[in-house]
Scaffold this motif. Sequence first.
Motif, PDB file in Angstrom:
ATOM      1  N   THR A 544     -21.288   7.916  15.596  1.00 31.58           N
ATOM      2  CA  THR A 544     -21.778   8.585  17.218  1.00 31.58           C
ATOM      3  C   THR A 544     -21.975   7.867  18.423  1.00 31.58           C
ATOM      4  OG1 THR A 544     -24.165   7.599  16.374  1.00 31.58           O
ATOM      5  CG2 THR A 544     -24.024   9.819  14.933  1.00 31.58           C
ATOM      6  N   HIS A 545     -21.606   6.451  18.688  1.00 32.66           N
ATOM      7  CA  HIS A 545     -21.453   6.092  19.658  1.00 32.66           C
ATOM      8  C   HIS A 545     -19.420   5.747  19.222  1.00 32.66           C
ATOM      9  CE1 HIS A 545     -25.976   6.449  20.408  1.00 32.66           C
ATOM     10  NE2 HIS A 545     -25.966   5.895  21.100  1.00 32.66           N
ATOM     11  N   SER A 546     -19.303   5.436  21.042  1.00 32.54           N
ATOM     12  CA  SER A 546     -17.732   4.602  20.813  1.00 32.54           C
ATOM     13  C   SER A 546     -18.319   2.668  20.868  1.00 32.54           C
ATOM     14  CB  SER A 546     -17.810   4.608  22.411  1.00 32.54           C
ATOM     15  OG  SER A 546     -16.264   4.383  22.290  1.00 32.54           O
ATOM     16  N   THR A 547     -17.628   2.251  19.216  1.00 29.06           N
ATOM     17  CA  THR A 547     -17.741   1.153  19.299  1.00 29.06           C
ATOM     18  C   THR A 547     -16.551   0.949  18.717  1.00 29.06           C
ATOM     19  OG1 THR A 547     -18.900   1.716  17.209  1.00 29.06           O
ATOM     20  CG2 THR A 547     -20.453   1.475  18.850  1.00 29.06           C
ATOM     21  N   GLY A 548     -16.796  -0.894  18.527  1.00 29.96           N
ATOM     22  CA  GLY A 548     -15.901  -0.990  17.362  1.00 29.96           C
ATOM     23  C   GLY A 548     -16.163  -1.381  16.231  1.00 29.96           C
ATOM     24  N   ALA A 549     -15.794  -0.211  15.273  1.00 26.85           N
ATOM     25  CA  ALA A 549     -16.056  -1.077  14.027  1.00 26.85           C
ATOM     26  C   ALA A 549     -15.198  -2.119  13.594  1.00 26.85           C
ATOM     27  CB  ALA A 549     -16.395   0.270  13.230  1.00 26.85           C
ATOM     28  N   TYR A 550     -16.314  -3.263  13.051  1.00 25.30           N
ATOM     29  CA  TYR A 550     -14.713  -4.091  12.229  1.00 25.30           C
ATOM     30  C   TYR A 550     -15.039  -3.497  10.531  1.00 25.30           C
ATOM     31  CZ  TYR A 550     -16.144  -7.570  15.529  1.00 25.30           C
ATOM     32  OH  TYR A 550     -15.968  -8.105  16.915  1.00 25.30           O
ATOM     33  N   PRO A 551     -14.084  -4.137   9.924  1.00 18.47           N
ATOM     34  CA  PRO A 551     -14.081  -3.740   8.720  1.00 18.47           C
ATOM     35  C   PRO A 551     -15.221  -3.604   7.867  1.00 18.47           C
ATOM     36  CG  PRO A 551     -11.847  -5.469   8.943  1.00 18.47           C
ATOM     37  CD  PRO A 551     -13.050  -5.207  10.198  1.00 18.47           C
ATOM     38  N   SER A 552     -15.758  -3.209   6.803  1.00 15.14           N
ATOM     39  CA  SER A 552     -16.689  -2.954   6.080  1.00 15.14           C
ATOM     40  C   SER A 552     -17.202  -4.105   5.014  1.00 15.14           C
ATOM     41  CB  SER A 552     -16.890  -1.597   5.522  1.00 15.14           C
ATOM     42  OG  SER A 552     -16.892  -1.102   6.276  1.00 15.14           O
ATOM     43  N   ILE A 553     -17.629  -4.427   4.236  1.00 18.74           N
ATOM     44  CA  ILE A 553     -17.955  -4.871   3.226  1.00 18.74           C
ATOM     45  C   ILE A 553     -18.696  -4.706   2.003  1.00 18.74           C
ATOM     46  CG2 ILE A 553     -18.582  -7.753   2.530  1.00 18.74           C
ATOM     47  CD1 ILE A 553     -18.793  -8.663   5.442  1.00 18.74           C
ATOM     48  N   LEU A 554     -18.146  -4.374   0.635  1.00 17.78           N
ATOM     49  CA  LEU A 554     -18.657  -3.955  -0.475  1.00 17.78           C
ATOM     50  C   LEU A 554     -19.364  -5.685  -1.424  1.00 17.78           C
ATOM     51  CD1 LEU A 554     -19.397  -1.896  -2.271  1.00 17.78           C
ATOM     52  CD2 LEU A 554     -17.757  -2.106  -3.055  1.00 17.78           C
ATOM     53  N   ILE A 555     -20.580  -5.182  -1.281  1.00 17.85           N
ATOM     54  CA  ILE A 555     -21.147  -6.505  -1.581  1.00 17.85           C
ATOM     55  C   ILE A 555     -22.458  -6.064  -3.419  1.00 17.85           C
ATOM     56  CG2 ILE A 555     -22.927  -8.799  -2.437  1.00 17.85           C
ATOM     57  CD1 ILE A 555     -22.110  -8.848   0.439  1.00 17.85           C
ATOM     58  N   TYR A 556     -21.178  -6.269  -4.688  1.00 20.10           N
ATOM     59  CA  TYR A 556     -21.951  -5.860  -5.411  1.00 20.10           C
ATOM     60  C   TYR A 556     -22.735  -6.770  -6.896  1.00 20.10           C
ATOM     61  CZ  TYR A 556     -17.782  -4.604  -7.625  1.00 20.10           C
ATOM     62  OH  TYR A 556     -16.927  -5.274  -8.199  1.00 20.10           O
ATOM     63  N   LEU A 557     -23.304  -6.662  -7.305  1.00 20.24           N
ATOM     64  CA  LEU A 557     -24.187  -7.906  -8.399  1.00 20.24           C
ATOM     65  C   LEU A 557     -24.805  -7.106  -9.488  1.00 20.24           C
ATOM     66  CD1 LEU A 557     -26.035  -8.415  -5.641  1.00 20.24           C
ATOM     67  CD2 LEU A 557     -26.342 -10.396  -6.769  1.00 20.24           C
ATOM     68  N   TYR A 558     -23.897  -7.461 -10.915  1.00 15.28           N
ATOM     69  CA  TYR A 558     -23.988  -6.518 -12.252  1.00 15.28           C
ATOM     70  C   TYR A 558     -23.923  -7.640 -13.253  1.00 15.28           C
ATOM     71  CZ  TYR A 558     -18.734  -9.058 -13.041  1.00 15.28           C
ATOM     72  OH  TYR A 558     -18.248  -9.981 -13.032  1.00 15.28           O
ATOM     73  N   ASN A 559     -25.129  -7.423 -14.025  1.00 13.53           N
ATOM     74  CA  ASN A 559     -25.545  -7.967 -15.735  1.00 13.53           C
ATOM     75  C   ASN A 559     -24.474  -7.681 -16.698  1.00 13.53           C
ATOM     76  OD1 ASN A 559     -27.629  -9.013 -14.431  1.00 13.53           O
ATOM     77  ND2 ASN A 559     -29.420  -7.005 -15.208  1.00 13.53           N
ATOM     78  N   THR A 560     -24.326  -8.694 -17.492  1.00 15.99           N
ATOM     79  CA  THR A 560     -23.139  -8.473 -18.570  1.00 15.99           C
ATOM     80  C   THR A 560     -24.010  -8.630 -19.917  1.00 15.99           C
ATOM     81  OG1 THR A 560     -21.382  -8.955 -16.824  1.00 15.99           O
ATOM     82  CG2 THR A 560     -21.747  -9.284 -19.682  1.00 15.99           C
TER      83      THR A 560
END
Length: 875
Positions: A544-560
């Motif tokens: 929505t603005h002219s910005t510099g977007a760094y790469p995104s980070i997906l963080i997920y936690l799971y139970n086994t």
Amino acid sequence: MKNKSLIFSIFLVFIIVLSVSAISAQDVNDTISTTDEETVIGDAEQVSGTVSGDVDVATENPWNTTGELSYDIPADAKTIKSADVYVNVYGGSAKNTHGANANISISTANGNESYSESLWTEDGSADGTVYTLNNHTTKCYSDYMIHYDVTSLLNGLNGTNLKIKVDTFKMENKTFDGRIKLMGLVLAYDDGDNDIVNYWVNDNQIWTNSNTTLIFDTSALTEVLDMSLTNIALSSQDATYLLNGEFLTDAEHKSGNYYQYNKWNIADYFNSSKKTEFTAIGTAGSYGVSYKNVLSVLTAKPGVVQASVSLASERKNSNLDIIYPGTFNQFTINVNTNKNGKYVIRLLADGNVVNSTEVYINSSSKKITLMDETVRPVDNTTVSTGAGGSYNKVNYTVQLFLKDELLNESSINAAILYNGYLSKDYAYPNTGLESFLNVTISGDIVIDVAGAYASGTNNRVDTWNVALTNDSTIVKAFVYAPYCYGGADDENLYNVTFNGVKPSVVSFSRDQANIVSTSGYGLIVYDVTDSIKDGENTFVLNKTHSTGAYPSILIYLYNTTGSPIIKNVYIYNGADLVGMTGNGANRPISVDSVLKIDSSDVASAVAYIFGAGAKDDRASIVVNGEKDDDAWNTNLSDQVNVYAKDISKTVKNNNEISIILNNNMFTALQQIVVLTKKETPVVVKNETEITAPSVTKVYNVAKNLVVTLKDVNGKVISGAKVIITLNGKTYTKPTNAKGQAILDLPNLAPKNYKVSVKFAGDSKYKASNLSTAKVVVKKANPKMSGKTKVTYKVKTKTKKYAIVLKNNKKQAMKKVKVTLKVKGKTYKATTNAKGKAVFKITKLTKKGKYTAKVRFAGNKYYSALNKTVKITVKK
């Protein structure tokens, strides 16, 4: 001074009252008489002189029948003006039934001197009387004080060692004790310069059961640069001391067996051109007050005080002192003085005192730091661009006082500058990295960076592939989206979807390089727990603005399920810009965090530290004292970099992490600590089953969804948490004694809804879920009331007919459109706040009978409704 003298007088009376009939603990069996009179020792009892070097006092308290004192003669003691050795031996009693022999040797570089003493006298008393045995030995109570002048023995021995040894042994036909209370040396010497040090030595045995006062003739002195007093008392209890009527504090104190050593810096107590009075007020012990003073040494260095003071802010830029808003500011203060004493230093900001301290300064330079704890706001009222040097400034003044006298002062004008690295998010309340999540999992945490830097108006799509085993379930999942060059940025900076679903923002942090700039650096965190899936996951980022977007980070936690591994994950979020640009100051720049965790029973630990635009040459990282100068292992400045550090050997409850800027700039982001707990025996968990009958309800009518949780044997499970998802909302409900989790259904619009129910499992039971339950909401049937037969006259031009429309709860339905159809003509009306609608019929102008149909067509909440009305028109 009058007030202090009054306090002293009252205290003295109190002590005297306590000490009536007091006796010595040592001589409790030998008491002869006591006195409550104060003992005053005048100038005639003392030895005085001047030296250019110093006067040393060395003592030992052996409290044995043998003892040794070792002393290194100062190398600069060119001429020894006087040297006196003191030995005090406890005879055991004031009576003449006790006696002892003593051998005393003094070893020097020139050889040894030996002395033999018989410590016995016919006379004795327990009233403090001092008896003379010979020209160097006295007795008071049961103590024998021996004094040797060894000046000639030590001359020319500067820089060498002196040893004094004492041995006592039994005297024939006498009861023997012979323990040594004191071995002492008082040495006065010249060092060859032009300094003057006056000194006074009092070496009398003075006993009192109340108080005693020594008077030193210092009346020839008008000003002193330094003054000290050393006092040795041979008593079980120390005294309370006053100098010139003021209580003495801050002593260098040593205590032994019937031995009290005190040394004070007393320059602040000096009275110009007057004698110095030193008073000791005895303290009551088990047998009352018994205090014996044996050696007092006073030294004074005359001179006129000279002092200077200066201050500087924490950093300068081109000789410009700099302070910072949004934080405390520290100042370095340099004091130079030729007088020992307690000084008061005050720091003023724009004329107001913001800090002060009392500090003892030797006759030399002293550097101290003082803090201005005024936190100035980070806004345009305190920060400017500094164009043409027009910075907003604060005038700071440091003042130096001695005994309430202002000796000197100095001032600077400090400019207020901000550079975005104060561990504080500008314009938002966050301070530094804040605790975001603390969760325990039986699986693992996955950190995955995707996408390339997107500048300007470029949008981006990031993808991640998630592959979980069949026995693993997601606990939490987040997408971190860091950015730079934001303008009026907030958490709505991007329009995003994750797998086609708009996720919620759960954390937003922001900072910027300079208050007058619109360039913001920040971090938006989205919760994607409910939309993450196995396989490919897509994150669409539209700006929505002219910005510099760094790469995104997906963080997920799971139970086994069935995993013996337990991990604790602690996540701290923030966005703290660190950079040298913006104000030109060279202040050390770092982001300092303390990550609080539970470090008990840890098998291994890893810390993850994130940075946007964080090349290796831009920063160093210190984790629990271990530093890494090449942490991020990249030379790219448009990436999000993750530093993983094994902290298994250094992990603790409060983990200290510092990201230290070396050059340029970058943004410090989140920090994560993952603890793997020591393995515990695998617990076999029971399978579980969820049932939830579908529910059919009418709109506006309350009804419950009942979920039942049982184990594999059909036993209900109480006290468990069940997660119910309905119409995009999640509800967490506990199971009751019947294993039921009951949800009061919200007032949903008529429609068929799918219900998802999950039980995440616990230490005893496995997880289970149900996705077949439904909630069917049907439209409600409204009620219409009104006359079924009406009669009008032909001559009435507008014939009015009214109905009232109510819902299934008998509540008025307002602003609802209804129709009335008669003789081919349709009339419209709208209900008012009371549900009433009035039709105006204008076309029935002839006599006759008519049938009218009133209709509510229905809407998404209510069913349609018709009503028949018989109308008669007559003349």
